[in-house]
Structures are given as C-alpha cells and as structure tokens.
Design an enzyme around this catalytic site. Structure first.
Site, PDB file in Angstrom:
ATOM      1  N   CYS A 132       0.845  -1.195   0.000  1.00 33.37           N
ATOM      2  CA  CYS A 132       0.000   0.000   0.000  1.00 33.37           C
ATOM      3  C   CYS A 132       0.885   1.252   0.000  1.00 33.37           C
ATOM      4  O   CYS A 132       1.604   1.480  -0.972  1.00 33.37           O
ATOM      5  CB  CYS A 132      -0.936  -0.095   1.206  1.00 33.37           C
ATOM      6  SG  CYS A 132      -2.116   1.222   1.441  1.00 33.37           S
ATOM      7  N   ASP A 179      -9.503  -3.766  -7.040  1.00 32.49           N
ATOM      8  CA  ASP A 179      -8.984  -2.733  -6.146  1.00 32.49           C
ATOM      9  C   ASP A 179      -9.678  -1.409  -6.456  1.00 32.49           C
ATOM     10  O   ASP A 179      -9.512  -0.853  -7.542  1.00 32.49           O
ATOM     11  CB  ASP A 179      -7.471  -2.605  -6.349  1.00 32.49           C
ATOM     12  CG  ASP A 179      -6.794  -1.781  -5.274  1.00 32.49           C
ATOM     13  OD1 ASP A 179      -7.455  -0.884  -4.705  1.00 32.49           O
ATOM     14  OD2 ASP A 179      -5.605  -2.034  -5.008  1.00 32.49           O
ATOM     15  N   HIS A 212      -7.951  -4.577  -2.657  1.00 28.28           N
ATOM     16  CA  HIS A 212      -6.802  -3.913  -2.046  1.00 28.28           C
ATOM     17  C   HIS A 212      -6.507  -4.509  -0.667  1.00 28.28           C
ATOM     18  O   HIS A 212      -7.402  -4.657   0.149  1.00 28.28           O
ATOM     19  CB  HIS A 212      -7.096  -2.417  -1.908  1.00 28.28           C
ATOM     20  CG  HIS A 212      -5.900  -1.591  -1.574  1.00 28.28           C
ATOM     21  ND1 HIS A 212      -4.990  -1.184  -2.514  1.00 28.28           N
ATOM     22  CD2 HIS A 212      -5.460  -1.102  -0.391  1.00 28.28           C
ATOM     23  CE1 HIS A 212      -4.034  -0.469  -1.936  1.00 28.28           C
ATOM     24  NE2 HIS A 212      -4.302  -0.406  -0.642  1.00 28.28           N
TER      25      HIS A 212
END
EC number: 3.1.-.-
Length: 245
Positions: A132, A179, A212
């Site tokens: 991330c 995502d 994600h």
C-alpha cells in the site's frame, strides 16, 4: 493507501492477532522491528508498512514469513514517530494526514536502515518489499538505489511521470483486479510505460477477483475462496526475492 488524485478510504481488513518472532530496536532516529533469519546468508529485506503503521501485526507477520525463507528482515517506522492512520478516523482529514507522510521522501530513513543492516546484521545483499503506502516507497527506492538488488511493490499507488519507469534493479508489482483504490487503467499505463522505458527485469501481475490489501490484510483461513490467490502472491514475492537478491 488512496489514489493520489482523489484520496479515499483504505479498509484495514482482517487485523491478525500475532505476537511476532522478532524484536524492536532503535535505528538512528527511527524505531524498527527486526527478525533474524534462522540461517545467516548475508541477505536482508526491508519491509515497508502500509498506512496503518510499522506495528501492524499483519506487516510483522509478512516480515517474519520472509525471514523464515532465509532473510534478516526489518520493518522501520517510516512515519518517524508520527501516528499511523486510525481505521476509525475521519476520512475527510486523510489528505492532510497523508501529505505529512510523503512516501517519496524517505531517503534519510532508507539510508539509516541500510547502514544498520550492513553494520549490525552484516547484510551484503538487500531487497525491499512494501504494501500500500509502502508499495509507493518501494517504487521510489527502486528508481534511486542501485545497491538494492530487488523490490516487490504490493498494491502501491502509481504516479505517471518519466522518473518512475527508470528502475535500477528487478521489480515485481502486485495488484488486485477489484482494487477500488488503484484502477486497472493505472496498472495498464504502468505496464505499457515500463515496456517502453525500463531496461531491467520487471513483472506486473494482477490477481483476479482480489481487492486492495489481499496479500497481507486477509486471513486466508477466513476466506477460503481467496486462499489460493493469497498463497500464490506470497509465493511470487518470495520467489522474486530468491531469484534477484
């Protein structure tokens, strides 16, 4: 993490109950979590946190998983004492919070960690993995540090500018098909631009049906349908390090 043009929520997902194999140390001006490999092969991996900070058990679990594969691992506090994002926080304040934690201005911390790994852990070969926010750090580092032999950027935001395609060493990019933070169009652009400009080995891999955070913030025992994808991504990560570090 959030899209740079329009920062948006990032779900913490499944927070693991995990104590860790390593210990905390002071590395010059920052704290860090270090796990020594059972086999001292002179290899180390820097593991970079997501927005939820260096103490998130999930990130430490990933660092320990890498350590079990023959690497000394270190999870530095790249926020340098600033608070990580609170999952219960007001997302309207996220852009301001993110601005004070610039993933592309971490050279001082990276330099300190490299000194520690070389001097205290006797590491001769070093790689980097990030999730991330940390995926952005990896991308930045792999364009600036030719002595870091390999990188794995896991769902890191993509910035389209010429300098981000000049990778110094082999880099693996892992993304998720579903995502909501990183549109597939951005992944396609990255793939095309790397093909045009990059002269070192790289791979861009998108995992079908995943979201994600799936690599380090999903519990595979709670999501049976996702387990093969989680395991494959983690295996790919280790294989990349083994091949290039």
């Amino acid at each position: 993490m959030a899209n740079e043009a329009n920062p948006c929520p990032c779900d913490i997902g499944h927070k693991l109950e995990y104590g860790g194999m390593g210990h905390e140390v002071q590395v010059e001006h920052i704290k860090a979590y270090v796990t020594r490999s059972p086999v001292d092969a002179g290899k180390a991996v820097i593991v970079v946190q997501d927005i939820f900070g260096w103490q998130l058990p999930n990130t430490r679990y990933m660092a320990d998983m890498i350590a079990r594969n023959g690497y000394t691992t270190i999870v530095p506090d790249f926020f340098v004492g600033q608070e990580p994002w609170d999952p219960a926080g007001d997302w309207s304040t996220f852009p301001a919070w993110l601005k004070s934690r610039n993933a592309r201005k971490v050279n001082r911390e990276v330099d300190a960690v490299l000194r520690y790994l070389r001097q205290q852990c006797h590491a001769q070969k070093i790689g980097i993995v990030g999730f991330c926010w940390g995926g952005v750090v990896v991308h930045q580092v792999m364009t600036a540090y030719p002595d870091i032999r390999a990188g794995v950027s896991v769902y890191g935001i993509i910035r389209d500018s010429e300098d981000v395609y000049n990778l110094k060493n082999p880099t693996l990019f892992i993304f998720a098909e579903n995502d909501t933070v990183i549109p597939l169009e951005q992944v396609s652009t990255l793939t095309q631009k790397l093909k045009e400009h990059c002269i070192v080995n790289y791979q861009v891999k998108t995992f079908s049906g995943q979201t994600h955070g799936f690599v380090h913030r999903k519990r595979e025992d709670c999501s049976p349908a996702d387990k093969p994808y989680i395991e494959e991504a983690r295996r790919n990560l280790i294989e990349w390090l083994n091949k290039y570090v």
